[in-house]
Scaffold this motif. Structure first.
Motif, mmCIF file in Angstrom:
data_model
loop_
_atom_site.group_PDB
_atom_site.id
_atom_site.type_symbol
_atom_site.label_atom_id
_atom_site.label_comp_id
_atom_site.label_asym_id
_atom_site.label_seq_id
_atom_site.Cartn_x
_atom_site.Cartn_y
_atom_site.Cartn_z
ATOM 1 N N ASP A 29 0.813 -1.216 0.000
ATOM 2 C CA ASP A 29 0.000 0.000 0.000
ATOM 3 C C ASP A 29 0.847 1.266 0.000
ATOM 4 O OD1 ASP A 29 -2.211 -1.608 0.048
ATOM 5 O OD2 ASP A 29 -2.525 -1.442 2.219
ATOM 6 N N MET A 30 2.016 1.183 0.594
ATOM 7 C CA MET A 30 2.834 2.387 0.708
ATOM 8 C C MET A 30 4.014 2.415 -0.260
ATOM 9 S SD MET A 30 5.826 1.138 2.153
ATOM 10 C CE MET A 30 6.547 2.533 2.959
ATOM 11 N N PRO A 67 4.495 2.356 -3.620
ATOM 12 C CA PRO A 67 4.562 3.318 -4.735
ATOM 13 C C PRO A 67 4.873 4.743 -4.278
ATOM 14 C CG PRO A 67 2.670 1.865 -4.996
ATOM 15 C CD PRO A 67 3.207 1.618 -3.622
ATOM 16 N N THR A 68 4.239 5.188 -3.195
ATOM 17 C CA THR A 68 4.496 6.535 -2.686
ATOM 18 C C THR A 68 5.903 6.641 -2.122
ATOM 19 O OG1 THR A 68 2.161 6.842 -2.155
ATOM 20 C CG2 THR A 68 3.727 8.287 -1.049
ATOM 21 N N ALA A 69 6.324 5.631 -1.397
ATOM 22 C CA ALA A 69 7.669 5.645 -0.823
ATOM 23 C C ALA A 69 8.728 5.680 -1.923
ATOM 24 C CB ALA A 69 7.873 4.424 0.067
ATOM 25 N N THR A 70 8.492 4.960 -3.003
ATOM 26 C CA THR A 70 9.444 4.966 -4.113
ATOM 27 C C THR A 70 9.570 6.353 -4.724
ATOM 28 O OG1 THR A 70 8.977 2.638 -4.621
ATOM 29 C CG2 THR A 70 9.955 3.972 -6.367
ATOM 30 N N VAL A 71 8.440 7.025 -4.927
ATOM 31 C CA VAL A 71 8.466 8.376 -5.485
ATOM 32 C C VAL A 71 9.252 9.318 -4.576
ATOM 33 C CG1 VAL A 71 7.044 10.397 -6.009
ATOM 34 C CG2 VAL A 71 6.354 8.139 -6.813
ATOM 35 N N LEU A 72 8.999 9.240 -3.280
ATOM 36 C CA LEU A 72 9.702 10.116 -2.336
ATOM 37 C C LEU A 72 11.211 9.862 -2.371
ATOM 38 C CD1 LEU A 72 7.333 10.004 0.771
ATOM 39 C CD2 LEU A 72 7.630 11.891 -0.834
ATOM 40 N N ALA A 73 11.613 8.591 -2.357
ATOM 41 C CA ALA A 73 13.040 8.261 -2.324
ATOM 42 C C ALA A 73 13.747 8.692 -3.608
ATOM 43 C CB ALA A 73 13.218 6.757 -2.099
ATOM 44 N N VAL A 74 13.121 8.436 -4.745
ATOM 45 C CA VAL A 74 13.743 8.800 -6.018
ATOM 46 C C VAL A 74 13.826 10.318 -6.163
ATOM 47 C CG1 VAL A 74 13.475 8.727 -8.525
ATOM 48 C CG2 VAL A 74 13.087 6.663 -7.170
ATOM 49 N N ALA A 75 12.750 11.009 -5.821
ATOM 50 C CA ALA A 75 12.745 12.470 -5.944
ATOM 51 C C ALA A 75 13.806 13.095 -5.035
ATOM 52 C CB ALA A 75 11.365 13.017 -5.602
ATOM 53 N N SER A 76 13.927 12.579 -3.819
ATOM 54 C CA SER A 76 14.901 13.127 -2.881
ATOM 55 C C SER A 76 16.321 12.901 -3.369
ATOM 56 C CB SER A 76 14.706 12.481 -1.507
ATOM 57 O OG SER A 76 15.697 12.901 -0.601
ATOM 58 N N SER A 77 16.628 11.679 -3.825
ATOM 59 C CA SER A 77 17.995 11.377 -4.266
ATOM 60 C C SER A 77 18.362 12.158 -5.525
ATOM 61 C CB SER A 77 18.157 9.875 -4.511
ATOM 62 O OG SER A 77 17.287 9.434 -5.533
ATOM 63 N N ALA A 78 17.417 12.315 -6.451
ATOM 64 C CA ALA A 78 17.702 13.069 -7.677
ATOM 65 C C ALA A 78 17.952 14.545 -7.377
ATOM 66 C CB ALA A 78 16.551 12.910 -8.662
ATOM 67 N N ALA A 79 17.143 15.121 -6.489
ATOM 68 C CA ALA A 79 17.320 16.529 -6.142
ATOM 69 C C ALA A 79 18.664 16.764 -5.468
ATOM 70 C CB ALA A 79 16.182 16.985 -5.230
ATOM 71 N N LEU A 80 19.037 15.883 -4.555
ATOM 72 C CA LEU A 80 20.310 16.048 -3.858
ATOM 73 C C LEU A 80 21.498 15.850 -4.798
ATOM 74 C CD1 LEU A 80 19.430 14.256 -0.512
ATOM 75 C CD2 LEU A 80 19.973 16.670 -0.810
ATOM 76 N N GLY A 129 3.413 5.927 -7.584
ATOM 77 C CA GLY A 129 2.133 6.575 -7.311
ATOM 78 C C GLY A 129 2.339 7.536 -6.157
ATOM 79 N N PHE A 130 1.294 8.258 -5.831
ATOM 80 C CA PHE A 130 1.445 9.208 -4.734
ATOM 81 C C PHE A 130 0.142 9.327 -3.970
ATOM 82 C CE2 PHE A 130 1.894 13.319 -2.636
ATOM 83 C CZ PHE A 130 3.193 13.199 -2.126
ATOM 84 N N ASP A 131 0.208 8.968 -2.701
ATOM 85 C CA ASP A 131 -0.925 9.080 -1.778
ATOM 86 C C ASP A 131 -0.515 10.057 -0.678
ATOM 87 O OD1 ASP A 131 -2.532 8.564 0.631
ATOM 88 O OD2 ASP A 131 -3.376 6.894 -0.512
ATOM 89 N N ARG A 132 -1.230 11.157 -0.567
ATOM 90 C CA ARG A 132 -0.839 12.197 0.384
ATOM 91 C C ARG A 132 -0.832 11.694 1.825
ATOM 92 N NH1 ARG A 132 -3.696 17.912 -1.512
ATOM 93 N NH2 ARG A 132 -2.627 18.066 -3.539
ATOM 94 N N ALA A 133 -1.818 10.879 2.167
ATOM 95 C CA ALA A 133 -1.880 10.378 3.546
ATOM 96 C C ALA A 133 -0.681 9.476 3.848
ATOM 97 C CB ALA A 133 -3.183 9.616 3.766
ATOM 98 N N VAL A 134 -0.335 8.611 2.894
ATOM 99 C CA VAL A 134 0.822 7.735 3.085
ATOM 100 C C VAL A 134 2.098 8.561 3.154
ATOM 101 C CG1 VAL A 134 2.217 5.934 2.002
ATOM 102 C CG2 VAL A 134 -0.270 5.742 2.013
ATOM 103 N N ALA A 135 2.228 9.540 2.258
ATOM 104 C CA ALA A 135 3.414 10.393 2.257
ATOM 105 C C ALA A 135 3.563 11.132 3.576
ATOM 106 C CB ALA A 135 3.335 11.383 1.097
ATOM 107 N N ARG A 136 2.447 11.596 4.115
ATOM 108 C CA ARG A 136 2.508 12.323 5.381
ATOM 109 C C ARG A 136 3.010 11.409 6.495
ATOM 110 N NH1 ARG A 136 -2.397 13.419 5.631
ATOM 111 N NH2 ARG A 136 -2.281 15.296 4.334
#
Length: 532
Positions: A125-126, A128-141, A248-255
Motif C-alpha cells: 500500500d505504501m 509506490p508513494t515511498a518509491t516516489v519520495l526516495a527517487v525524488a529526494s535522491s535526484a534533487a540532492l 504513485g502518490f498518496d498524500r496520507a501515506v506520504a505524510r
C-alpha cells in the motif's frame, strides 16, 4: 573510503574499499548492538514476545555476519592492494569525494528506508508513494551536489576532487531507486538475499577499482568501482525483493512516511557531518597527503564497526522495533544484555589498535604509512564510542523517539567541529584524532545515556554489567604494553606475542570460568582418544 556510512537507521568501515551494501549508506539500519536477545524456547514454541522474533533476528544476523565477513575479508585484501598501487594523495582526494557523498547519503532517501521498516500496515500500500519520495529526494540532492562539487572540493583543500565527487555521488541515484526494495528485505529479515546482492556488488567494485588503479586512474578508481558495484547490487536487490516496481502518490501515506522519516533524516544528516567532518577539516588544514594518512587510520579503526556493526544493523532496527511494539520492558532488558556483549567484542580490538598501533600499520601497509599510527591510537577510542552510540540510536528509533536522535547527533556535532579544527591546527592529524576522541567520550556518551533515560530505557543495571569488560581491557592493555618492549620492534613478533597475550588476558578476565571450563571440555571431546 569511509564506509562508515553508518546509515539509515544508519560506516564506517574501510572508506575506500567497501562496496555499497544494497541500501543507501551501505550499512543497513544503523546501530551497533544486537537486536532483542531473548532467545527462543523449545523448538516450535515462542518464549514470550522475544521467542519467534529472536529466531528471526538470529537467522538474519547469522546471514548478515556471514556475508559481511566474506565481504570485509575481501575488502581488506582490496585495501592492501590499493595501498600499494596508489599514493597517499589519491586516498586523500577520494576521501574528500567520499565525504561529500556521505553527507548526501545520510539524507538521500528522506528517511524512507527506516519508515518502510517500521511501517504498520501492508507494504504494497505504501511502496509506490515511498518509491516516489526516495527517487525524488535522491535526484534533487544529486543535482545540488553536481553544482556545488567544485566549491566543496576547494573548501576541502583539493580542487582535483571535483569530478571524483560527481562520479561517486551518482551512486546515490541508485540508492534512491532501490531504497524501498532494500527496506522490504530488511523488514522481512531476508538478509540472505541482501547478502548475495552485496557480495556480487563487491566483486564488481573490487575488479573495477583494482583494474583502474593499476592503469593509473588514481582516485577515480575508487569512484568508478563503487558506482559499478552499486549498479549491480541495485539490480539484484530489485529482483530479489519480489516487490512490484510501481509509482504513485498518496498524500496520507506520504505524510505518515515523512512525519517519521524527516526527523530521523535530519539526525542522519547531522551524523553525516560527524562521520565526514574530519575529512573536510583535516584536508583543509593540512592538505590531501596528511588526509591520506588520517584516512588510513580511520579505515583501520572502522574494521570492527564495519564487520560486526554493519551485519547487526541489518536486523537491529526491525528487531528492536518489533520488540518495542510488543513488550517495552523486554527492550530495556535487551539493552542491558547488549551493552556488555558489545563491549566484549569491541574493547579487545580497540586496545590492540591503541597500544600496538605502529606495529599494526607498518605490518599491514608498509613503513611509508607509519604516520597513521599516532592517529589510530585515538581513533580506536572513537570506534568504541561510535558502536555504543549506534546502539542508542537504534533503540531510540525503535521507540519512535526520532527527535532525540537529532538532539544526540546535533550536540555531538556542535562540540566536535570546533574541536577538530583546533586540534588539527595545533597538532596536525594527531591533534585532530585527540580532539575527536575527547569529544566522543565527554560529550557523545553522556548525551546517548541521557537520551535513552528520557525515552524510558532503564540503565541502572548497565553500569554494573560493564565492569568486567572494562577491567579486562585494562589488564589487556597492561600486558600488551609490557610485552611490546621485549619484541625488538619487529611488527609481526609484536602483534603475535604482545597482541596475542593481551587478547588471552582479556578473555581470561571477561569470560566466566564456567564458560571457559565448558569450552575446554568440548575441545577435549573433539580430540580423538588415540591422540590423547
Amino acid at each position: 573510503m569511509r564506509d562508515e556510512r553508518d546509515r539509515d537507521t544508519g560506516r564506517t568501515a574501510d572508506r575506500a574499499a567497501d562496496p555499497p551494501d544494497g541500501i543507501p549508506g551501505n550499512d543497513g539500519p544503523k546501530g551497533a548492538a544486537a537486536g532483542p536477545e531473548g532467545a527462543a524456547g523449545p523448538e516450535g514454541a515462542a518464549a514470550g514476545p522475544m521467542g519467534e522474533l529472536g529466531r528471526r533476528v538470529g537467522r538474519g544476523l547469522r546471514w548478515s555476519l556471514l556475508g559481511n565477513l566474506v565481504m570485509k575479508a575481501g575488502s581488506f585484501v582490496m585495501s592492501l592492494v590499493l595501498a600499494r598501487l596508489l599514493v597517499p594523495e589519491d586516498f586523500g582526494v577520494f576521501a574528500i569525494a567520499l565525504a561529500a557523498s556521505q553527507l548526501v547519503i545520510h539524507v538521500n532517501d528522506a528517511g524512507v528506508i527506516a519508515a518502510t521498516v517500521q511501517w504498520r500496515g501492508k507494504l504494497e500500500d505504501m511502496a509506490p508513494t515511498a518509491t516516489v519520495l526516495a527517487v525524488a529526494s535522491s535526484a534533487a540532492l544529486y543535482g545540488i551536489f553536481w553544482v556545488i562539487a567544485p566549491y566543496f572540493a576547494r573548501l576541502s583543500g583539493s580542487e582535483d576532487a571535483t569530478w571524483v565527487i560527481r562520479v561517486l555521488s551518482a551512486t546515490n541515484l541508485v540508492y534512491g531507486l532501490t531504497a524501498v526494495r532494500s527496506a522490504a528485505l530488511l523488514r522481512r529479515f531476508e538478509q540472505d538475499r541482501l547478502a548475495m546482492a552485496n557480495l556480487a556488488g563487491f566483486a564488481v567494485n573490487a575488479a573495477v577499482s583494482i583494474t583502474l588503479a593499476a592503469g593509473g586512474a588514481g582516485a577515480f578508481s575508487f569512484a568508478w568501482g563503487q558506482l559499478a558495484g552499486a549498479c549491480v547490487t541495485g539490480v539484484l536487490v530489485t529482483f530479489l525483493a519480489r516487490l512490484p516496481f510501481r509509482v504513485g502518490f498518496d498524500r496520507a501515506v506520504a505524510r505518515r512516511l515523512l512525519v517519521f522519516g524527516l526527523p530521523l533524516c535530519a539526525s542522519l544528516g547531522i551524523e553525516g557531518v560527524l562521520l565526514n567532518a574530519d575529512s573536510v577539516v583535516v584536508g583543509d588544514a593540512l592538505g590531501p597527503v596528511q588526509l591520506g594518512f588520517y584516512l588510513l587510520a580511520f579505515n583501520i579503526s572502522s574494521w570492527v564497526p564495519g564487520l560486526v556493526g554493519t551485519a547487526v544493523r541489518y536486523v537491529a532496527l526491525p528487531g528492536f522495533s518489533r520488540l518495542a511494539e510488543e513488550d517495552p520492558h523486554s527492550l530495556s532488558e535487551g539493552v542491558r544484555r547488549a551493552v556488555p556483549t558489545l563491549l566484549s567484542v569491541v574493547l579487545p580490538v580497540a586496545v590492540l589498535m591503541g597500544v600496538l598501533a605502529p606495529a599494526v600499520v607498518v605490518f599491514l601497509y608498509g613503513e611509508r604509512w607509519a604516520p597513521s599510527a599516532e592517529v589510530l591510537r585515538f581513533l580506536a577510542v572513537v570506534m568504541t564510542v561510535r558502536m555504543l552510540t549506534a546502539l542508542a540510536f537504534d533503540v531510540l528509533a525503535s521507540l519512535g523517539a526520532t527527535r532525540s536522535t537529532v538532539l544526540l547527533n546535533l550536540g555531538w556535532a556542535v562540540a566536535m567541529l570546533p574541536a577538530l579544527t583546533a586540534g588539527a591546527r595545533l597538532d596536525g592529524i594527531r591533534g585532530a584524532a585527540v580532539a575527536h576522541a575527547t569529544v566522543a567520550v565527554l560529550v557523545a556518551l553522556p548525551l546517548a545515556a541521557l537520551a535513552l533515560h528520557r525515552a524510558g530505557v532503564a540503565l541502572g543495571s548497565v553500569a554494573a554489567s560493564v565492569v568486567r569488560p572494562l577491567a579486562g581491557a585494562a589488564v589487556a592493555a597492561a600486558v600488551m604494553a609490557g610485552l611490546s618492549h621485549l619484541t625488538g620492534g619487529i611488527p609481526l613478533v609484536e602483534l603475535c606475542v604482545a597482541g596475542g597475550a593481551g587478547l588471552l588476558a582479556f578473555v581470561l578476565v571477561v569470560v566466566p570460568r564456567a564458560v571457559l571450563r565448558r569450552l575446554g571440555d568440548r575441545m577435549t571431546d573433539l580430540v580423538p582418544a588415540r591422540s590423547r
